[in-house]
Design a protein around this motif. Structure first.
Motif, PDB file in Angstrom:
ATOM      1  N   ARG A  94      -5.524  -6.227  11.456  1.00  0.00           N
ATOM      2  CA  ARG A  94      -6.450  -7.355  11.323  1.00  0.00           C
ATOM      3  C   ARG A  94      -5.444  -8.594  10.309  1.00  0.00           C
ATOM      4  O   ARG A  94      -6.107  -9.553  10.481  1.00  0.00           O
ATOM      5  N   LEU A  95      -4.644  -8.120   9.735  1.00  0.00           N
ATOM      6  CA  LEU A  95      -3.623  -9.063   8.850  1.00  0.00           C
ATOM      7  C   LEU A  95      -2.896  -9.698   9.785  1.00  0.00           C
ATOM      8  O   LEU A  95      -1.911 -10.899   9.526  1.00  0.00           O
ATOM      9  N   GLY A  96      -2.938  -9.413  11.244  1.00  0.00           N
ATOM     10  CA  GLY A  96      -2.029 -10.106  12.172  1.00  0.00           C
ATOM     11  C   GLY A  96      -0.413  -9.409  12.264  1.00  0.00           C
ATOM     12  O   GLY A  96       0.200 -10.188  12.797  1.00  0.00           O
ATOM     13  N   LEU A  97      -0.443  -8.160  11.788  1.00  0.00           N
ATOM     14  CA  LEU A  97       0.959  -7.598  11.762  1.00  0.00           C
ATOM     15  C   LEU A  97       1.196  -6.697  13.021  1.00  0.00           C
ATOM     16  O   LEU A  97       0.038  -6.048  13.428  1.00  0.00           O
ATOM     17  N   ARG A  98       2.114  -6.702  13.408  1.00  0.00           N
ATOM     18  CA  ARG A  98       2.553  -5.813  14.408  1.00  0.00           C
ATOM     19  C   ARG A  98       3.035  -4.528  13.851  1.00  0.00           C
ATOM     20  O   ARG A  98       3.805  -4.400  12.883  1.00  0.00           O
ATOM     21  N   THR A  99       2.534  -3.231  14.485  1.00  0.00           N
ATOM     22  CA  THR A  99       3.104  -2.049  13.828  1.00  0.00           C
ATOM     23  C   THR A  99       3.941  -1.339  15.038  1.00  0.00           C
ATOM     24  O   THR A  99       3.602  -1.260  16.101  1.00  0.00           O
ATOM     25  N   LEU A 100       5.013  -0.561  14.573  1.00  0.00           N
ATOM     26  CA  LEU A 100       5.934   0.380  15.315  1.00  0.00           C
ATOM     27  C   LEU A 100       6.137   1.650  14.672  1.00  0.00           C
ATOM     28  O   LEU A 100       6.100   1.558  13.387  1.00  0.00           O
TER      29      LEU A 100
END
Length: 757
Positions: A589-595
């Motif tokens: 929701r904060l606009g961050l990509r996760t891996l």
């Protein structure tokens, strides 16, 4: 666990921390820095908000020489050897008390001084015999005794050829007082009536005693409220320090008990933690069971169970039972001491915006002095008269004090680091806050970060009609005799569902395969499929499909047989943390990509990623492979945050733009990280990033106000549109606004703490 120093110093250097007194603005801190940095091999950073100078110096430059250098620059200095200045409130309290006394005297005298000045200005006919002496008698205690600290610091700076905010204030007060004395006693001109109170305030005659008194009151009021605000900002750090025990009950060799001061506790000694008592230091429980409350230090609301073999942390509280603990670390080596040191060092550091403000303040005061002189000259040459020229010049001196500029960044950073500590987010340096602003990708380790880091039973599949509870009890009873990790997980699961496990007899461990024995008089067998195939035991097709399915998910699955028949499949895995899915969703929701990047197999990695909501998975990578992933992402233009906890995460944490060590991570991970998240709840990851964002927004707002205020106010004062008395009030309000805006960060509530922002 010990938190290492956040900065690795060259072998030939030492770190000395000084408590510096007498600083009032960023110009002061810049002056102290310049004085210290002139010493060979010395690098110093001075924070005006905390009053701390952090100095890296060669061994031959001792603390006394550093203190003497600061004193020669016009300030006070003492070495910090134990607690930080924020923990020792006595100097703060003394300074605030002195300010309050001077402010009270100034206020009591200022009101009649201002009233009589306005009355005499509005209607000169009211001036009685000796009215000059009445005004002077009211003003001198204010501009002399109350303003004395301002004059002392200004003179100390002038002796070293330096200027500061105090230079502007002192010069303004002194000039207004001296010119008023000249007007009162050596000029015969009778001023015209001012026609109204407001007009008298805006366009008073050349008697500026109420201006000198008013500026003194405003400055002292601002300093007093700033001092109180700094104390509040350091409250979180003091609260951490207060968690430590003062006394401890130590067990003697003959089994007796003796109470000693905490300073006398030694490593390896055994001590008691009774119900309701604070655990004195980090250690290992050797006897007893208790629920331990760590909420004051980590914000973790749920107590954790501690028993023999459990590691406990100093500063936490034993709630329900009596523990005997063997001290593993004492004094400055404890986790609590390390965390306090970490926050103190973070608060003593400087961010890029702070360094910019310091550079500006270093030249700002001389520029203002030049502008004041130019204003005075311009008005005088323009034919406005001496009174108007002095009034405009005084207004420039007073309005331009860069107090707000010096407080804009360090006050916000101090409040944020203290609030973060309360939430379980320990910020190792201000660079971490600045790095968080541009982070767009968050890389997670799996084991111990997204997962619990310990094997647990995640699924139990039984044949139709079987008693699930009975099967779990029998399997746990059998595995209770084994030390294997899978057996420990099944035993723990059984104990959680049964008050007492049945006894096992005739136990036989089958290395690499499983175990057998008699439990409650029944023949039991548990282990891998090969064990049952070799024994010729048929496996129901439904259970075979379940075992294959669990293995596809990367889980360890075993069959369990009772009296020669397979009755269940038990799947064991390192389960995802309960908070992981919500934390990942918040990051998205904060606009961050996760891996997810892990050394585990692809099946296990994908199963965890699917469960918590991470779409991108890179599995079966070595520690150096994690570093390469981070480097590759950065090469593509991404700003990367790395979240990990293990030794193999250290290089990647150090390589990332922002490293976050989660929970009870290893010292290697903690040493490499920029932020330490001491809670087991993964919600602290988005909490940490959101706190950093909120802090940067506050700093930018403070800087915008501080710059905008001076840019807008100085031309108004130069144009003669601002009475010096109003200028003093505006200057004080500017500083208080910055402090108030920074203190709003104390209300930040992360989701990990159960609150709303």
């Amino acid at each position: 666990m010990t938190v290492p120093n956040s900065t690795l110093l060259p072998p030939a250097s030492q770190r000395v921390r000084l408590a510096v007194t007498g600083m009032s603005c960023a110009s002061c801190s810049a002056r102290v820095e310049r004085a210290l940095n002139r010493l060979d091999g010395v690098t110093a950073a001075v924070n005006v908000a905390t009053g701390v100078a952090t100095v890296d110096a060669p061994p031959e430059v001792d603390a006394q020489r550093l203190c003497d250098t600061v004193i020669a620059a016009g300030f006070g200095a003492t070495e910090i050897t134990g607690a930080t200045p924020l923990l020792d409130t006595e100097p703060e309290d003394r300074a605030a008390g002195d300010l309050f006394r001077r402010l009270l005297v100034a206020l009591l005298l200022f009101f009649p001084l201002a009233d009589l000045s306005i009355i005499f200005a509005v209607e000169p006919s009211t001036r009685i015999t000796g009215w000059q002496w009445i005004l002077l008698g009211l003003a001198l205690p204010i501009v002399g005794w109350s303003a004395a600290p301002l004059h002392r610091r200004a003179l100390a700076g002038l002796r070293t050829g330096a200027t500061s905010m105090d230079t502007l204030v002192s010069l303004g007060i002194t000039s207004a007082t001296l010119w008023s004395i000249v007007t009162l006693f050596f000029r015969d001109r009778e001023p015209e009536p001012a026609h109204g109170v407001w007009n008298a305030i805006l366009h008073a005659d050349s008697i500026y005693l109420e201006v000198a008194g008013g500026v003194t009151v405003f400055v002292l009021a601002g300093r007093y409220f700033e001092a109180k605000a700094k104390r509040r900002a350091g409250g979180a750090l003091r609260a951490l320090a207060a968690l430590g025990a003062k006394d401890v009950t130590v067990l003697t060799r003959d089994g007796g008990e003796i109470t000693v001061p905490i300073e006398e506790l030694t490593e390896g000694a055994r001590f008691l933690a009774r119900p309701g008592e604070t655990i004195a230091t980090d250690g290992l429980v050797v006897a007893g069971h208790s629920s331990v409350d760590a909420s004051a230090m980590t914000g973790e609301s749920t107590p954790v169970e501690a028993g023999p073999g459990s590691a406990v942390t100093g500063g936490t509280v034993s709630l329900t039972g009596r523990l005997v603990v063997e001290a593993a670390a004492v004094g400055s080596a404890t986790r609590l001491a390390g965390m306090i040191r970490l926050v103190a060092e973070a608060q003593a550091g400087k961010a890029a915006l702070q360094r910019l403000a310091d550079r500006i303040s270093g030249v700002f005061v001389p520029v203002v002095l030049a502008l004041a002189a130019a204003t005075f000259t311009g008005w005088l040459v323009g034919g406005a008269g001496l009174d108007a020229a002095i009034g405009a010049g005084l207004a420039v001196l007073v309005i331009a004090c860069p107090c707000a500029l010096g407080l804009a960044t360090p006050t916000a950073l101090m409040v944020a680091s203290g609030r973060g500590a309360q939430l379980g987010v320990f910020i190792k340096g201000h660079d971490a806050l600045e790095a968080s602003r541009t982070v767009d990708t968050v890389v997670f380790d799996k084991t111990g970060t997204l997962t619990e880091g310990a094997m647990t039973v995640v699924a139990v599949h039984t044949v139709d009609g079987a008693d699930r509870a009975e099967i779990i009890g029998l399997a746990a009873g059998l595995e209770a005799a084994s030390e294997h990790a899978v057996a420990a997980a099944i035993t723990a699961h059984g104990r959680a569902e049964n008050e007492k496990l049945p006894e096992v007899t005739d136990f036989v461990a089958l290395p690499g395969l499983g175990a057998r024995g008699r439990v409650a008089g029944r023949a039991t067998l548990i282990g891998r499929a090969a064990l049952f195939t070799d024994a010729g035991i048929a496996i129901p097709s439904g259970l075979a499909r379940q075992l294959e399915r669990e293995q596809r998910f990367g889980r360890t699955a075993v069959y369990f047989a009772v009296d020669g028949g397979v009755v269940a499949v038990l799947a064991v895995a390192d389960a995802a943390r309960p908070s992981a899915a919500d934390a990942i969703a918040r990051l998205h929701r904060l606009g961050l990509r996760t891996l997810l990047v892990t050394g585990d197999n692809a099946f296990a990695a994908q199963a965890i990623a699917d469960e918590v909501g991470i779409a991108e998975v890179i599995a079966e990578v070595l520690p150096e492979g994690k570093v390469e992933v981070v480097r590759s992402l950065r090469a593509q233009g991404h700003r990367v945050a790395m979240v990990g906890d293990g030794i193999n995460d250290g290089p990647a944490l150090a390589t990332a733009d922002l490293g976050l060590a989660v929970g009870r991570g290893t010292d290697v991970a903690i040493g490499a990280a920029d932020m330490i998240l001491v809670r087991e709840d993964l919600a602290v990851v988005p909490d940490a990033i959101e706190l950093a964002h909120a802090t940067l927004r506050t700093i930018r707002g403070n800087m915008l106000w501080a710059f905008g205020y001076n840019v807008a106010a100085i031309p108004v004062a130069m144009a003669g549109l601002l009475n010096p008395l109003l200028a003093g009030g505006a200057m004080a309000f500017s500083s208080l606004f910055v402090v108030w805006n920074s203190l709003r960060l104390k209300n930040f509530r992360g989701q990990a703490s159960g609150g709303a922002r």
